[in-house]
Design a protein around this motif. Sequence first.
Motif, mmCIF file in Angstrom:
data_model
loop_
_atom_site.group_PDB
_atom_site.id
_atom_site.type_symbol
_atom_site.label_atom_id
_atom_site.label_comp_id
_atom_site.label_asym_id
_atom_site.label_seq_id
_atom_site.Cartn_x
_atom_site.Cartn_y
_atom_site.Cartn_z
ATOM 1 N N VAL A 46 -30.113 -40.188 60.904
ATOM 2 C CA VAL A 46 -30.179 -39.928 62.202
ATOM 3 C C VAL A 46 -31.369 -40.597 62.931
ATOM 4 N N ALA B 271 -33.952 -40.474 66.123
ATOM 5 C CA ALA B 271 -33.977 -39.932 67.527
ATOM 6 C C ALA B 271 -34.956 -40.529 68.070
ATOM 7 N N ALA C 246 -23.829 -32.046 61.391
ATOM 8 C CA ALA C 246 -24.911 -32.149 62.406
ATOM 9 C C ALA C 246 -24.897 -33.162 63.562
ATOM 10 N N ASN C 247 -24.519 -34.408 63.002
ATOM 11 C CA ASN C 247 -24.220 -35.571 63.779
ATOM 12 C C ASN C 247 -23.135 -35.516 64.609
ATOM 13 N N LYS D 81 -21.869 -32.646 65.752
ATOM 14 C CA LYS D 81 -21.811 -31.535 66.500
ATOM 15 C C LYS D 81 -23.083 -31.874 67.587
ATOM 16 N N ASP D 82 -23.830 -32.807 67.539
ATOM 17 C CA ASP D 82 -25.051 -33.047 68.275
ATOM 18 C C ASP D 82 -24.644 -33.429 69.649
ATOM 19 N N ASN D 83 -25.521 -33.405 70.751
ATOM 20 C CA ASN D 83 -25.464 -33.694 72.104
ATOM 21 C C ASN D 83 -25.140 -35.168 72.394
ATOM 22 N N TYR D 84 -24.295 -35.993 71.839
ATOM 23 C CA TYR D 84 -23.907 -37.155 71.934
ATOM 24 C C TYR D 84 -22.638 -37.415 72.978
ATOM 25 N N ARG E 237 -26.393 -40.980 72.791
ATOM 26 C CA ARG E 237 -26.543 -40.029 73.714
ATOM 27 C C ARG E 237 -27.341 -41.093 75.065
#
Length: 184
Positions: free
Chosen positions: A20, A22, A153-154, A156-159, A182
């Motif tokens: 990941v 960010a 986590a990847n 389900k993340d906000n992408y 995102r």
Amino acid sequence: MIRIAICSIFLGTFTLSSGVMAISTSSQTDIAKRWVHSQLPNHSIKHSIKLAASTIDTAVIEDSVFQQINDYRTSQGLPALTRNVAIDEQARTHSRDMANGTVAFGHDGFEQRIQSIGISYRAAAENIAYNQGYSDPATQAVQSWLNSSGHLANIKDNYNLTGIGVASNSQGEVYFTQIFLRSR
């Protein structure tokens, strides 16, 4: 050069890795790295079906991964991801490079892949895997990602955007790359 945090799991002939990265909205030089730790049961997977590389339809496998990931996201009340051709191409290139041994299995070059996509973004992540000998390699990869906290986590993340690339080699190994973005 930025090295992406990875965690690799080896299960018989199935391997996963997630990373990941960010990127803040204020500056793409302001990079935050997050370590992804994943744990899967330590057991051997037995399988009897062998796939020859020539019988593997990577486009069908990519579509299956995309559908399964979106099915999972919507079952969790999350919006479906939109597939993007430019992201697909970077994911395919990385899977091909891993399959033919041009690059090692891992996330080296992740930042360059993301920059090459040409989409302004706030955050990006990548899940990779390879497997061999499964009659449904897409489901094997997706289920293993869903059973791994870092990969999940990847997913389900906000992408909102994704790209999927699948490649195989003459040994019948199937390599998967899924990139998540995102957009701004």
